[in-house]
Design a protein around this motif. Structure first.
Motif, PDB file in Angstrom:
ATOM      1  N   TYR A  12       0.822  -1.206   0.000  1.00 58.30           N
ATOM      2  CA  TYR A  12       0.000   0.000   0.000  1.00 58.30           C
ATOM      3  C   TYR A  12       0.859   1.259   0.000  1.00 58.30           C
ATOM      4  O   TYR A  12       0.518   2.242  -0.661  1.00 58.30           O
ATOM      5  CB  TYR A  12      -0.973  -0.001   1.184  1.00 58.30           C
ATOM      6  CG  TYR A  12      -2.283  -0.665   0.855  1.00 58.30           C
ATOM      7  CD1 TYR A  12      -3.407   0.081   0.537  1.00 58.30           C
ATOM      8  CD2 TYR A  12      -2.392  -2.049   0.835  1.00 58.30           C
ATOM      9  CE1 TYR A  12      -4.606  -0.518   0.218  1.00 58.30           C
ATOM     10  CE2 TYR A  12      -3.595  -2.665   0.523  1.00 58.30           C
ATOM     11  CZ  TYR A  12      -4.699  -1.901   0.210  1.00 58.30           C
ATOM     12  OH  TYR A  12      -5.881  -2.502  -0.118  1.00 58.30           O
ATOM     13  N   GLN A  13       1.976   1.242   0.731  1.00 59.58           N
ATOM     14  CA  GLN A  13       2.861   2.407   0.724  1.00 59.58           C
ATOM     15  C   GLN A  13       3.403   2.646  -0.686  1.00 59.58           C
ATOM     16  O   GLN A  13       3.479   3.790  -1.137  1.00 59.58           O
ATOM     17  CB  GLN A  13       4.007   2.219   1.722  1.00 59.58           C
ATOM     18  CG  GLN A  13       3.561   2.387   3.147  1.00 59.58           C
ATOM     19  CD  GLN A  13       4.648   2.036   4.155  1.00 59.58           C
ATOM     20  OE1 GLN A  13       5.592   1.315   3.866  1.00 59.58           O
ATOM     21  NE2 GLN A  13       4.495   2.544   5.370  1.00 59.58           N
TER      22      GLN A  13
ATOM     23  N   LEU B  60       0.688   4.212  -2.741  1.00 59.38           N
ATOM     24  CA  LEU B  60       0.435   5.611  -2.382  1.00 59.38           C
ATOM     25  C   LEU B  60       1.536   6.550  -2.867  1.00 59.38           C
ATOM     26  O   LEU B  60       1.312   7.754  -2.966  1.00 59.38           O
ATOM     27  CB  LEU B  60       0.233   5.747  -0.876  1.00 59.38           C
ATOM     28  CG  LEU B  60      -1.092   5.168  -0.367  1.00 59.38           C
ATOM     29  CD1 LEU B  60      -1.101   5.082   1.145  1.00 59.38           C
ATOM     30  CD2 LEU B  60      -2.265   5.994  -0.881  1.00 59.38           C
ATOM     31  N   LYS B  61       2.690   6.011  -3.200  1.00 60.21           N
ATOM     32  CA  LYS B  61       3.771   6.838  -3.762  1.00 60.21           C
ATOM     33  C   LYS B  61       3.532   7.134  -5.242  1.00 60.21           C
ATOM     34  O   LYS B  61       4.112   8.060  -5.791  1.00 60.21           O
ATOM     35  CB  LYS B  61       5.121   6.142  -3.584  1.00 60.21           C
ATOM     36  CG  LYS B  61       5.603   6.155  -2.155  1.00 60.21           C
ATOM     37  CD  LYS B  61       6.925   5.441  -2.009  1.00 60.21           C
ATOM     38  CE  LYS B  61       7.331   5.399  -0.550  1.00 60.21           C
ATOM     39  NZ  LYS B  61       8.459   4.487  -0.319  1.00 60.21           N
TER      40      LYS B  61
ATOM     41  N   GLN C  11      -6.923   7.354  -5.083  1.00 55.61           N
ATOM     42  CA  GLN C  11      -6.035   7.586  -3.947  1.00 55.61           C
ATOM     43  C   GLN C  11      -6.825   7.585  -2.631  1.00 55.61           C
ATOM     44  O   GLN C  11      -6.355   7.046  -1.620  1.00 55.61           O
ATOM     45  CB  GLN C  11      -5.321   8.922  -4.140  1.00 55.61           C
ATOM     46  CG  GLN C  11      -4.111   9.124  -3.266  1.00 55.61           C
ATOM     47  CD  GLN C  11      -3.418  10.422  -3.621  1.00 55.61           C
ATOM     48  OE1 GLN C  11      -4.022  11.491  -3.489  1.00 55.61           O
ATOM     49  NE2 GLN C  11      -2.186  10.325  -4.074  1.00 55.61           N
ATOM     50  N   TYR C  12      -8.007   8.144  -2.649  1.00 55.14           N
ATOM     51  CA  TYR C  12      -8.852   8.175  -1.460  1.00 55.14           C
ATOM     52  C   TYR C  12      -9.164   6.760  -0.970  1.00 55.14           C
ATOM     53  O   TYR C  12      -9.042   6.463   0.225  1.00 55.14           O
ATOM     54  CB  TYR C  12     -10.156   8.941  -1.746  1.00 55.14           C
ATOM     55  CG  TYR C  12     -11.148   8.834  -0.622  1.00 55.14           C
ATOM     56  CD1 TYR C  12     -10.999   9.586   0.538  1.00 55.14           C
ATOM     57  CD2 TYR C  12     -12.216   7.955  -0.704  1.00 55.14           C
ATOM     58  CE1 TYR C  12     -11.900   9.469   1.588  1.00 55.14           C
ATOM     59  CE2 TYR C  12     -13.122   7.833   0.341  1.00 55.14           C
ATOM     60  CZ  TYR C  12     -12.958   8.589   1.481  1.00 55.14           C
ATOM     61  OH  TYR C  12     -13.839   8.464   2.507  1.00 55.14           O
TER      62      TYR C  12
ATOM     63  N   LYS D  22      -5.902   5.064   0.312  1.00 54.30           N
ATOM     64  CA  LYS D  22      -5.461   5.651   1.581  1.00 54.30           C
ATOM     65  C   LYS D  22      -6.331   5.171   2.746  1.00 54.30           C
ATOM     66  O   LYS D  22      -5.821   4.829   3.814  1.00 54.30           O
ATOM     67  CB  LYS D  22      -5.502   7.183   1.478  1.00 54.30           C
ATOM     68  CG  LYS D  22      -5.067   7.902   2.718  1.00 54.30           C
ATOM     69  CD  LYS D  22      -3.583   8.049   2.757  1.00 54.30           C
ATOM     70  CE  LYS D  22      -3.195   9.063   3.812  1.00 54.30           C
ATOM     71  NZ  LYS D  22      -1.781   9.165   3.968  1.00 54.30           N
ATOM     72  N   ARG D  23      -7.643   5.127   2.525  1.00 52.64           N
ATOM     73  CA  ARG D  23      -8.558   4.668   3.581  1.00 52.64           C
ATOM     74  C   ARG D  23      -8.272   3.212   3.937  1.00 52.64           C
ATOM     75  O   ARG D  23      -8.184   2.850   5.113  1.00 52.64           O
ATOM     76  CB  ARG D  23     -10.005   4.841   3.126  1.00 52.64           C
ATOM     77  CG  ARG D  23     -11.021   4.435   4.178  1.00 52.64           C
ATOM     78  CD  ARG D  23     -12.459   4.637   3.729  1.00 52.64           C
ATOM     79  NE  ARG D  23     -12.738   4.286   2.353  1.00 52.64           N
ATOM     80  CZ  ARG D  23     -12.855   3.026   1.903  1.00 52.64           C
ATOM     81  NH1 ARG D  23     -12.701   2.018   2.709  1.00 52.64           N
ATOM     82  NH2 ARG D  23     -13.137   2.806   0.634  1.00 52.64           N
TER      83      ARG D  23
ATOM     84  N   TYR E 298      -5.457   1.629   3.470  1.00 54.29           N
ATOM     85  CA  TYR E 298      -4.131   1.607   4.087  1.00 54.29           C
ATOM     86  C   TYR E 298      -4.224   1.913   5.583  1.00 54.29           C
ATOM     87  O   TYR E 298      -3.602   1.236   6.409  1.00 54.29           O
ATOM     88  CB  TYR E 298      -3.212   2.608   3.381  1.00 54.29           C
ATOM     89  CG  TYR E 298      -1.896   2.842   4.078  1.00 54.29           C
ATOM     90  CD1 TYR E 298      -0.902   1.864   4.074  1.00 54.29           C
ATOM     91  CD2 TYR E 298      -1.634   4.029   4.737  1.00 54.29           C
ATOM     92  CE1 TYR E 298       0.313   2.072   4.712  1.00 54.29           C
ATOM     93  CE2 TYR E 298      -0.425   4.260   5.382  1.00 54.29           C
ATOM     94  CZ  TYR E 298       0.548   3.274   5.364  1.00 54.29           C
ATOM     95  OH  TYR E 298       1.744   3.479   6.004  1.00 54.29           O
ATOM     96  N   MET E 299      -5.017   2.914   5.937  1.00 52.45           N
ATOM     97  CA  MET E 299      -5.167   3.278   7.344  1.00 52.45           C
ATOM     98  C   MET E 299      -5.790   2.124   8.137  1.00 52.45           C
ATOM     99  O   MET E 299      -5.381   1.840   9.271  1.00 52.45           O
ATOM    100  CB  MET E 299      -6.006   4.554   7.494  1.00 52.45           C
ATOM    101  CG  MET E 299      -5.389   5.788   6.834  1.00 52.45           C
ATOM    102  SD  MET E 299      -3.696   6.127   7.346  1.00 52.45           S
ATOM    103  CE  MET E 299      -3.988   6.706   8.999  1.00 52.45           C
TER     104      MET E 299
ATOM    105  N   ARG F  34      -3.094  -0.479   8.624  1.00 53.89           N
ATOM    106  CA  ARG F  34      -2.177  -0.063   9.696  1.00 53.89           C
ATOM    107  C   ARG F  34      -2.800  -0.341  11.064  1.00 53.89           C
ATOM    108  O   ARG F  34      -2.132  -0.796  11.990  1.00 53.89           O
ATOM    109  CB  ARG F  34      -1.848   1.436   9.596  1.00 53.89           C
ATOM    110  CG  ARG F  34      -0.973   1.858   8.448  1.00 53.89           C
ATOM    111  CD  ARG F  34       0.421   1.292   8.522  1.00 53.89           C
ATOM    112  NE  ARG F  34       1.071   1.524   9.791  1.00 53.89           N
ATOM    113  CZ  ARG F  34       2.201   2.172   9.969  1.00 53.89           C
ATOM    114  NH1 ARG F  34       2.827   2.674   8.927  1.00 53.89           N
ATOM    115  NH2 ARG F  34       2.726   2.306  11.156  1.00 53.89           N
TER     116      ARG F  34
END
Length: 162
Positions: A125-126, A129-130, A138-139, A142-143, A145-146, A149
Motif C-alpha cells: 500500500y505504501q 500511495l507513492k 487515492q482516497y 489511503k482509507r 491503508y489506514m 495499519r
C-alpha cells in the motif's frame, strides 16, 4: 511550429498515470487483499483462542470488502480485475497450515505469520500511495491503508499476548 509530441506524450511526461498503470497497481492491491483474506481465514481455522479467531474472521471479511472496492475501481477505469491472490500468498498460507499442524496450532507462530502478512500489505500500500494515482482512487487506497495499519497494530498487541 510543429511539435513532434502529442498531448498524451506531454501529459505522460508530466507525471499523470495512464489507466493501465493505475489498473496494474489496483490489481496488485487486489492480490494483496485476497492473500490477507485467505491468510486470516486459515489463521482463524487453526487458532484455539476464540478472541483471536473472532478477530481473524473479522479481518478476513474486511479484506474481502477491500477486494470488492478495488475491483469496482478497476471496472470503473475500464479494466479487468485479477481473480485470485498471488503465488507468494498461496505459498505463505501453505506454510501457515504446515506450521499450524507441525506445531500443534502454536498461537504465537500463527499470529507472527499474520503480522508478517500485514507488514507485506503495508509495504504494498505504501508503494501504491507513492504513485501518482487519481484522487478518487487515492482516497480508496489511503482509507484501506489506514485500516491495514490499524489491523497491524492490533496484531502486534496480540503477538505480545500470545
Amino acid at each position: 511550429w510543429d511539435c513532434p509530441f502529442s498531448y498524451q506524450d506531454i501529459k505522460s511526461v508530466g507525471g499523470a498515470m495512464g489507466n493501465n498503470d493505475v489498473i496494474d497497481i489496483l490489481n496488485d492491491l487486489i492480490e494483496t487483499c485476497r492473500d490477507g483474506q485467505e491468510g486470516y481465514r486459515a489463521a482463524a481455522a487453526n487458532i484455539q483462542t476464540s478472541e483471536f479467531r473472532r478477530m481473524f474472521n473479522i479481518l478476513s471479511q474486511q479484506r474481502a470488502q477491500f477486494v470488492s472496492e478495488l475491483q469496482s475501481e478497476v471496472h470503473r477505469l475500464g479494466g479487468e480485475p485479477v481473480s485470485e491472490g498471488s503465488v507468494a500468498g498461496r505459498v505463505h498460507r501453505g506454510w501457515l497450515k504446515f506450521k499450524s499442524k507441525a506445531l500443534g496450532g502454536d498461537e504465537a507462530s500463527i499470529v507472527g505469520s499474520c503480522q508478517a502478512g500485514e507488514e507485506a500489505a503495508i509495504a504494498g500500500y505504501q508503494g501504491a500511495l507513492k504513485a501518482d494515482l487519481p484522487l478518487d482512487v487515492q482516497y480508496v487506497v489511503k482509507r484501506q491503508y489506514m485500516d491495514i495499519r490499524d489491523a497491524y497494530d492490533r496484531i502486534r498487541i496480540l503477538q505480545r499476548a500470545a
